[in-house]
Design a protein around this motif. Structure first.
Motif, PDB file in Angstrom:
ATOM      1  N   PRO A 166      -1.777   0.827  -7.196  1.00  0.00           N
ATOM      2  CA  PRO A 166      -2.883  -0.132  -7.074  1.00  0.00           C
ATOM      3  C   PRO A 166      -4.212   0.607  -7.164  1.00  0.00           C
ATOM      4  CG  PRO A 166      -1.769   0.181  -4.961  1.00  0.00           C
ATOM      5  CD  PRO A 166      -0.962   0.892  -6.001  1.00  0.00           C
ATOM      6  N   PRO A 167      -5.216  -0.035  -7.746  1.00  0.00           N
ATOM      7  CA  PRO A 167      -6.504   0.647  -7.891  1.00  0.00           C
ATOM      8  C   PRO A 167      -7.059   1.015  -6.528  1.00  0.00           C
ATOM      9  CG  PRO A 167      -6.706  -1.712  -8.323  1.00  0.00           C
ATOM     10  CD  PRO A 167      -5.250  -1.419  -8.191  1.00  0.00           C
ATOM     11  N   LEU A 168      -7.721   2.126  -6.494  1.00  0.00           N
ATOM     12  CA  LEU A 168      -8.328   2.544  -5.226  1.00  0.00           C
ATOM     13  C   LEU A 168      -9.438   1.581  -4.846  1.00  0.00           C
ATOM     14  CD1 LEU A 168      -8.598   6.401  -5.756  1.00  0.00           C
ATOM     15  CD2 LEU A 168      -7.201   5.202  -4.043  1.00  0.00           C
ATOM     16  N   PRO A 169      -9.509   1.238  -3.565  1.00  0.00           N
ATOM     17  CA  PRO A 169     -10.592   0.349  -3.158  1.00  0.00           C
ATOM     18  C   PRO A 169     -11.936   1.051  -3.310  1.00  0.00           C
ATOM     19  CG  PRO A 169      -9.412   1.164  -1.235  1.00  0.00           C
ATOM     20  CD  PRO A 169      -8.675   1.670  -2.448  1.00  0.00           C
ATOM     21  N   ALA A 170     -12.971   0.260  -3.510  1.00  0.00           N
ATOM     22  CA  ALA A 170     -14.311   0.833  -3.566  1.00  0.00           C
ATOM     23  C   ALA A 170     -14.589   1.482  -2.224  1.00  0.00           C
ATOM     24  CB  ALA A 170     -15.328  -0.270  -3.830  1.00  0.00           C
ATOM     25  N   PRO A 171     -15.372   2.538  -2.201  1.00  0.00           N
ATOM     26  CA  PRO A 171     -15.644   3.206  -0.923  1.00  0.00           C
ATOM     27  C   PRO A 171     -16.171   2.194   0.092  1.00  0.00           C
ATOM     28  CG  PRO A 171     -17.095   4.008  -2.682  1.00  0.00           C
ATOM     29  CD  PRO A 171     -16.084   3.134  -3.318  1.00  0.00           C
ATOM     30  N   MET A 172     -15.589   2.205   1.291  1.00  0.00           N
ATOM     31  CA  MET A 172     -15.937   1.240   2.331  1.00  0.00           C
ATOM     32  C   MET A 172     -17.330   1.537   2.873  1.00  0.00           C
ATOM     33  SD  MET A 172     -14.437  -1.240   4.116  1.00  0.00           S
ATOM     34  CE  MET A 172     -12.675  -0.989   4.355  1.00  0.00           C
ATOM     35  N   PRO A 173     -18.215   0.522   2.909  1.00  0.00           N
ATOM     36  CA  PRO A 173     -19.527   0.768   3.514  1.00  0.00           C
ATOM     37  C   PRO A 173     -19.342   1.077   4.996  1.00  0.00           C
ATOM     38  CG  PRO A 173     -19.374  -1.466   2.588  1.00  0.00           C
ATOM     39  CD  PRO A 173     -18.028  -0.865   2.520  1.00  0.00           C
ATOM     40  N   SER A 174     -20.287   1.761   5.566  1.00  0.00           N
ATOM     41  CA  SER A 174     -20.132   2.136   6.968  1.00  0.00           C
ATOM     42  C   SER A 174     -20.213   0.902   7.871  1.00  0.00           C
ATOM     43  CB  SER A 174     -21.245   3.108   7.353  1.00  0.00           C
ATOM     44  OG  SER A 174     -22.484   2.445   7.194  1.00  0.00           O
TER      45      SER A 174
END
Ligand SMILES: Nc1ncnc2c1ncn2[C@@H]1O[C@H](COP(=O)(O)OP(=O)(O)O)[C@@H](O)[C@H]1O
Ligand SMILES: [Mg+2]
Length: 639
Positions: free
Chosen positions: A5-13
């Motif tokens: 599965p595609p990597l999730p976008a970097p999680m905002p803090s």
């Protein structure tokens, strides 16, 4: 290779939401529309011990909701707090919560309202030299002029949340919801004088009064004249109010108000208890009108289960159900309502004339025809075996919305291709050809378990003959079930739609108008094309093909009534089948409509092909069998 599965976008803090945003989110639950603002603000005025409350609305409450009361007021240094989330003067601990006696207690309404509308609070607490005002946005407090009490002014709802604003409906619709909300409070508290004005025009002026006078003012004198007062108690439980006699029943559930400890609720348990008390005396399509007040120890009911507190949970739900049911039944029984109603359908049944001495000999038929001025056989050649009166009105084929070629009258043309074998009727020994209806098929084969129609009885039942004997079918119930199942399958895809040659135009209440607007998508999805044709008129231009022959106005009113009880989102999912049931009930052939034999046979074939056709949507049986041996036993044949 099966890709990862595609990597999730970097999680905002992670960060805390601002108070404003928190309140705006909370507003989603509490401030659904102007009417919900009005509810909260009115309830605050009631909780403040007001004797008089004045409501002014502009543009359905969207532009402005201004509520002035003469209650206890808010002290200067608490004004800012009143607008804070989780700030309340009404409860302090869990104990209080469990026996809360005020309408509010969550301390979130004003905060939520102030987050989505321009809100101003002006208040003069008892003993204060003058009033103070706070603006919701700035939270700055300034001196103001006010004799006593509080004025809450809520302007430009959703001015800062445009996405929300899009969900607001027309002024008329939003006003209708506000009006309903006002009525609920006014019914609950006749001891408070209330006034409502919309766009400067006074709509309700209600001086403080007793229950009866308030009920008459809001429900009409007719209702009061046709209602029975009741006041019953059992230990800590008390039920009082007014319930209509069956003669005043309504086609809709409009006039049903149930209050628990002064709070308007919509509760399945209570509704069921009431419905049950009316079961024997009210026809299924009619609804009682009532204003009922249940009072009990606040500890016995949990009002904290719904953000708008419209649902409640009872600790002793069975006892409550029993109590409400018995108290109401007794009142209705004492009024003699039961007797009056039980006679009604019988009286009605004597007025139709399709009665036919089923399966009479030709001679008897002639006699029967003479005996009946609107005789069953007048246009019906005996050769066809048509015992049912042919009516110029719509036929079963119209009703099922299909031009069925199948199921020709076996009486007319028995044909081998249909698996029709004219000789194989397994008559009990000694029985020759059925003496009843010589032209009718004398057997029924496996392909037609419900047999073939002989006649229609009193416009209600179909009599049919199958291999085992006699089959009795409740025509309406059976057709209702068939339609229901068909609607279910058809509406899963894209329903085929029947455009009406002449659009059905009919007048509706403001509430129905509102529901039509709000649920436009749901209705389109089901195959209805509904649009306003005037300020109080709707036009239906197309209907689901299956319902091509249903009485459109009646059906639409019923649907709208159901739709407006629940938010559109719930309707499509949870309540869909109930809606289909309503549609089926209204689409199904009515009692007293004469069917021809081919039509009856078509219905029987449809039943055989329909799942669960044994029971109508209300769980009543649709047909029953009387076997030859049962009949023989009854007539003591061969003994
Ligand atoms: N009309 C009013 N008169 C007096 N006090 C009020 C009025 N409206 C609101 N208040 C005060 O503001 C507080 C907060 O109101 P609200 O946000 O509706 O929460 P709740 O009603 O659940 O306590 C109330 O607890 C009450 O003390
Ligand atoms: Mg409140």
């Amino acid at each position: 290779m099966t890709g990862l599965p595609p990597l999730p976008a970097p999680m905002p803090s992670i960060h805390l939401l601002s108070d404003l945003l928190i309140n705006q989110i909370a507003a989603g639950e509490v401030v659904e529309r102007p009417a919900s603002v009005l509810k909260e603000v009115l309830e605050n005025a009631v909780d403040a011990g007001s004797r008089a409350i004045d409501v002014q609305l502009e543009q359905g409450g969207v532009r402005r909701i201004r509520v002035a009361d003469d209650g206890c007021g808010i002290a200067k240094d608490e004004l800012a707090l009143a607008l804070e989330r989780h700030a309340t003067s009404k409860i302090a601990n869990l104990d209080d919560l469990e026996r809360v006696g005020t309408m509010g207690f969550r301390g979130e309404a004003l905060a939520a309202i102030a987050a989505v509308a321009r809100t101003t609070l002006t208040s003069r607490a008892e003993g204060s030299a003058h009033a103070w005002r706070i603006e919701g946005a700035e939270r700055s407090v300034a001196p103001a002029a006010l004799g006593a009490g509080t004025v809450v002014d809520v302007a430009d709802l959703y001015y800062n949340t445009p996405a929300r604003r899009k969900f607001l409906k027309s002024e008329g619709t939003e006003y209708a919801h506000c009006d309903e909300m006002f009525r609920r409070v006014a019914l609950a508290r006749p001891d408070i004088g209330l006034q409502l004005a919309h766009n400067g025009r006074v709509v309700h002026r209600l001086p403080a009064a007793d229950h009866a006078r308030r009920v008459a003012a809001l429900m009409g004198d007719d209702f009061l004249a046709q209602a029975r007062p009741l006041d019953a108690d059992a230990g800590p439980l008390r039920l009082s109010g007014f319930a209509s006699l069956p003669a005043y029943s309504r086609a809709s559930r409009d006039a049903q108000y149930f209050f628990v400890n002064g709070r308007f609720v919509r509760d399945k348990l209570l509704t069921h208890a009431v419905r049950q008390a009316y079961t024997d005396i009210l026809h299924g399509n009619r609804h009682p009108a009532y204003v009922l007040f249940l009072e009990l120890d606040p500890a016995g009911v949990d009002v904290n289960v719904h953000p708008a507190k419209i649902e409640v949970r009872f600790r002793e739900s069975r006892a409550i159900h029993q109590f409400v049911f018995h108290a109401l039944s007794r009142t209705l029984a004492e009024s003699g309502a039961g007797l009056a109603m039980r006679d009604a359908p019988i009286a009605a049944s004597t007025t139709y004339s399709a009665a036919s001495p089923a399966a009479a000999e030709p001679d008897d038929r002639a006699a029967a025809a003479r005996a009946q001025p609107f005789g069953a056989y007048r246009d019906a050649p005996p050769v066809q075996g048509r015992l049912a009166m042919e009516s110029a009105s719509r036929s079963y084929f119209d009703f099922v919305g299909t031009a069925r070629e199948s199921a020709p009258p076996p009486s007319a043309q028995p044909s081998a291709t249909e698996g029709f074998r004219p000789t194989a009727f397994p008559a009990p020994a000694g029985r020759s050809a059925a003496p009843t209806a010589p032209q009718l098929p004398q057997h029924a084969d496996d392909s037609a378990p419900l047999g073939y129609a002989l006649a229609q009885l009193h416009g209600i039942y179909i009599l049919a003959q199958n291999a085992k004997g006699l089959v009795l079918i409740d025509m309406h119930a059976a057709h209702e079930r068939i339609l229901y199942e068909k609607l279910k399958t058809v509406l899963d895809g894209r329903p085929s739609v029947q455009r009406l040659l002449i659009p059905a135009v009919f007048s509706v209440s403001a509430k129905d108008m509102a529901a039509a607007e709000e649920c436009a998508e749901v209705l389109t999805g089901m195959g209805f094309d509904v649009a306003p044709a005037g300020p109080q008129e709707l036009a239906v231009r197309s209907v689901p093909a299956l319902l091509a022959s249903a009485p459109v106005a009646e059906l639409m009113r019923r649907l709208l009534e159901e739709l407006r009880e629940f938010p559109a989102s719930e309707v499509v999912t949870a309540r869909r089948n109930e809606l289909l049931a309503t549609m089926a009930c209204h689409g199904a052939v009515r009692a007293h409509r004469s069917l021809t034999l081919p039509e009856m046979n078509a219905l029987l074939r449809d039943m055989e092909a329909t799942e669960r056709a044994d029971q109508c949507n209300h769980g009543r049986p649709t047909w029953t069998q009387l076997t030859m041996s049962e009949l023989d036993r009854f007539f003591m044949r061969g003994q």
